[in-house]
Design an enzyme around this catalytic site. Structure first.
Site, PDB file in Angstrom:
ATOM      1  N   SER A 576      65.249  53.020  34.658  1.00  0.00           N
ATOM      2  CA  SER A 576      64.593  51.716  34.798  1.00  0.00           C
ATOM      3  C   SER A 576      63.424  51.837  35.759  1.00  0.00           C
ATOM      4  CB  SER A 576      65.583  50.668  35.326  1.00  0.00           C
ATOM      5  OG  SER A 576      64.917  49.472  35.675  1.00  0.00           O
ATOM      6  N   TYR A 589      71.922  47.123  41.457  1.00  0.00           N
ATOM      7  CA  TYR A 589      71.321  47.667  40.230  1.00  0.00           C
ATOM      8  C   TYR A 589      70.221  48.678  40.570  1.00  0.00           C
ATOM      9  CZ  TYR A 589      68.728  47.743  35.804  1.00  0.00           C
ATOM     10  OH  TYR A 589      68.080  48.131  34.652  1.00  0.00           O
TER      11      TYR A 589
END
Length: 699
Positions: A576, A589
């Protein structure tokens, strides 16, 4: 070949349906019915024909046209455009061009001159065999029961015993123009005969009516099956068993260890794909006393050994001890010995104009107590090669029970395997796709990015195993891919990437289903959003479990399998933008994603010496098709940025430097590049696919 009542061949002809058909359409109908049962003919084997009166497009007159299955087709799946069409008058005229058996191959070059109506479908080598039989409809099939007769030492006598004068017999002759003339002469000398058994080859039957021809073919094959049933019902197969089969799960476990090692040895020229088969017929054979001797004789029918090579390799495994390590230790020697034997066969039999030696590795591997492994350029070919060897097993079972099985003489086998016409056919094959023979495992395979990546790989010729925790979504995604790319290339496995045992099982499964793995796409994911003071330990740990530990576990198992194969590989992490660029209210996250990036760097260091490349794709804001954007994460991120669900994608698009949305297919393209040979000199790299975000620049 035992024939219980429920196992008898079924007459599937529908008079009402056939009544609406033209003669060419009846030929197609008959062909598809015959090809629907592998006891009648194997995949791609056999051919059918009809002689039909047609209107000549040039003269407007009536002419007789031979409709015959074209080169390379399969009667079970053929369509109307799969038939070649040729003027019978011109086929008859070819007899004046024939210079004798030593020149028969040149007759193939004349067949295009006989084409009716500019049909582009190439005529096969068997065209003269159909043309010169003086009947309107001709079937040429390869039933196991008939080939068992044809491959017996007493083939001619057995044919007479079973069929009397109804079916004749011709000695072995390589398919081609001369055999067509032999068939014509037989028909003229035996006007009441309904067909002929070709030694070591198959069955021809004929009639002047399409339905009658179909029913005759069934009748003759069933008669042979019934005869074998009466002769062999009480006999132990292949001299009786000397090994016991392992339990089903144990058989697959052994195959899962053997197949990657074999794959590594046989993938020197191109990546190969494996197939495992442990049906009752296979187990009866691999466990039998006579198996080694029969396997060494080689297959008989040309269709068999063109798919399986002249003989298999019998793996030195003793199911009583179950010592797989010992087999693996000796496997290199066994495979080297097979290559040497095949090379010696080539040198003994080659002619001055023979094509260069082809891949000297075995296609078929027989493992006592376990089953049969086959390797080929793709999954469908590996599976079909296995089916052909099962046909060969059935033939050997029948022939050795009633007579003595005999393979083709070595020189005859070579002359077909290295036939210049066969070589020309191979040279016309399309160039392999960029991922042909490669095998990929994609975690998070039911989501948008996973499914798009799988589709991209499949489009380039790879086999893909989709892995996901959501069984329902997994099945739905797989079915969509199967509809587009076929069932052979797609498999699924339900997996929780945080479960160490489940991950190990997934890699054992891909080893059995495809022979190993070349590409891992680690894509399983979750997302959470919360201010740090509201981030519970459970939420933190869940992110770490899936996005860090999960990536570690699947990578570790991939490394084990890639090292066992010894042919390199590629691991692609779908991470990501948040692994590089911090984001508010997402500490768990972002930290887990950063962990992925550093894990990839570590693995790139460890894998380089083994040719294992490890790279990363960093997406950002891939909303469409992504399951992590279907629940709380969407609401949480919308709340963080003070917008609603509908405005979030627009916000992300406008936030990017390029002002463009990012879609699953964009990530898939990067994942394809990193898995393919186009990036063969890249490892430890990150590709950002985020439409531009300066905070995520890697430098």
């Amino acid at each position: 070949m035992l024939t219980r009542a429920e196992d008898r061949l079924q007459n599937l002809w529908d008079d009402a349906r056939a009544a609406t058909m033209s003669e060419p359409e009846k030929l197609l109908y008959r062909s598809n019915l015959l090809g629907s049962d592998k006891r009648i003919t194997n995949y791609g084997g056999g051919n059918t024909s009809a002689k039909v009166m047609e209107t000549d497009p040039l003269t407007g007159g009536e002419v007789e046209v031979l409709w015959v299955k074209g080169s390379g087709g399969d009667v079970g799946s053929i369509k109307m455009d799969g038939f070649a069409t040729l003027y019978m008058e011109k086929l008859e005229a070819l007899k004046d061009k024939y210079r004798g058996v030593e020149f028969e191959d040149e007759m193939v070059g004349y067949l295009p001159h006989c084409t009716f109506n500019l049909n582009p479908r190439a005529a096969s080598i068997d065209t003269p065999l159909h043309a010169y039989v003086p009947a309107k409809h001709v079937d040429h099939m390869h039933p196991d029961a008939i080939i068992a007769i044809a491959a017996s030492k007493d083939s001619k006598a057995l044919t007479q015993e079973i069929f009397g004068d109804e079916i004749g017999w011709l000695p072995w002759k390589k398919p081609g123009y001369e055999l067509g003339l032999w068939l014509e002469a037989f028909c003229k000398d035996n006007p009441d005969a309904k067909g002929v058994v070709l030694e070591s080859h198959g069955l021809f039957t004929w009639d002047d009516d399409a339905k009658a021809c179909y029913e005759l073919t069934l009748e003759i094959i069933q008669k042979a099956m019934d005869w074998f049933a009466g002769k062999t019902a009480e006999q132990p197969a292949f001299g009786g068993a000397v090994h016991e089969s392992l339990a089903p799960e144990a058989r697959r476990a052994v195959a899962a260890r053997l197949m990657p090692a074999i794959r590594g040895f046989v993938s020197g020229n191109q990546h190969m794909v494996g197939h495992f088969e442990d049906s009752d017929a296979v187990l009866d054979f691999v466990n039998a006393r006579d198996m080694p001797g029969l396997a060494a004789l080689g297959t008989s029918c040309p269709d068999h050994f063109l798919r399986t090579k002249i003989r298999p390799l019998v793996v030195d495994f003793d199911p009583r001890t179950g010592d797989v390590d010992a087999v693996l230790d000796g496997l290199a020697g066994q495979i080297a010995a097979y290559r040497e034997d095949y090379t010696a066969y080539y040198e003994r039999c080659k002619h001055g104009d023979s094509p260069a030696i082809r891949d000297p590795n075995a296609v078929v591997y027989l493992v006592p107590g376990v089953g049969m492994i086959t390797f080929a350029k793709d999954k469908a070919t590996a599976r079909i090669s296995g089916e052909f060897y099962v046909n060969a097993i059935n033939v050997m079972r029948g022939a050795s029970a009633v007579s003595e099985y005999q393979g083709l003489p070595e020189q005859e086998a070579f002359d077909i395997e290295y036939w210049l016409l066969e070589e020309a056919k191979l040279q016309r094959m399309p160039k392999p796709k960029s991922l042909a023979g490669r095998v990929a495992l994609v975690t998070g395979g039911a989501g948008g990015i996973g499914a798009a990546t799988a589709a991209r790989y499949l489009a380039e010729g790879a086999c893909v195993m989709l892995a996901d925790i959501d069984a329902g979504a997994l099945d739905g995604t797989a079915e969509g891919l199967i509809q587009t790319f076929g069932r052979d290339a797609v498999r699924t496995v339900e997996i929780n990437v945080t479960d160490e045992a489940a991950v190990a099982r997934a890699f054992a499964e891909i080893a059995v289903e495809f022979g190993g793995v070349d590409i891992l796409v680690s894509n399983a994911g979750i997302a959470s959003s919360a201010p740090v003071e509201d981030t519970t330990l459970a939420l933190w740990q869940k992110n770490m479990d899936v996005l860090s530990t999960g990536y570690f576990l699947v990578s570790r198992e991939a490394f084990k399998l890639l090292r066992a194969q010894g042919i390199g590989g590629s691991i692609v992490f779908v991470a990501s933008k948040n692994g590089l660029a911090a984001s508010p209210n997402a500490s768990a996250y972002c930290t887990a994603k950063a962990s992925e990036l550093h894990l990839a760097r570590c693995l790139a260091l460890e894998g380089a010496e083994a040719g294992i490349r490890v790279n990363v794709v960093n997406p950002d804001a891939v909303l469409r098709g992504s399951r992590i954007w279907e629940g709380e994460w969407l609401e949480q991120r919308a709340s963080t940025y003070g917008t609603d669900k509908g405005g979030l994608e627009e916000m992300y698009r406008n936030r990017s430097m390029l002002k463009r949305s990012v879609f699953p297919e964009d990530i898939a393209e990067a994942a394809y590049f990193l898995a393919s040979d186009r990036s063969a000199k890249s490892t430890g790299n990150i590709i950002n696919v985020d439409a531009g975000n300066k905070e995520a620049f890697t430098r």
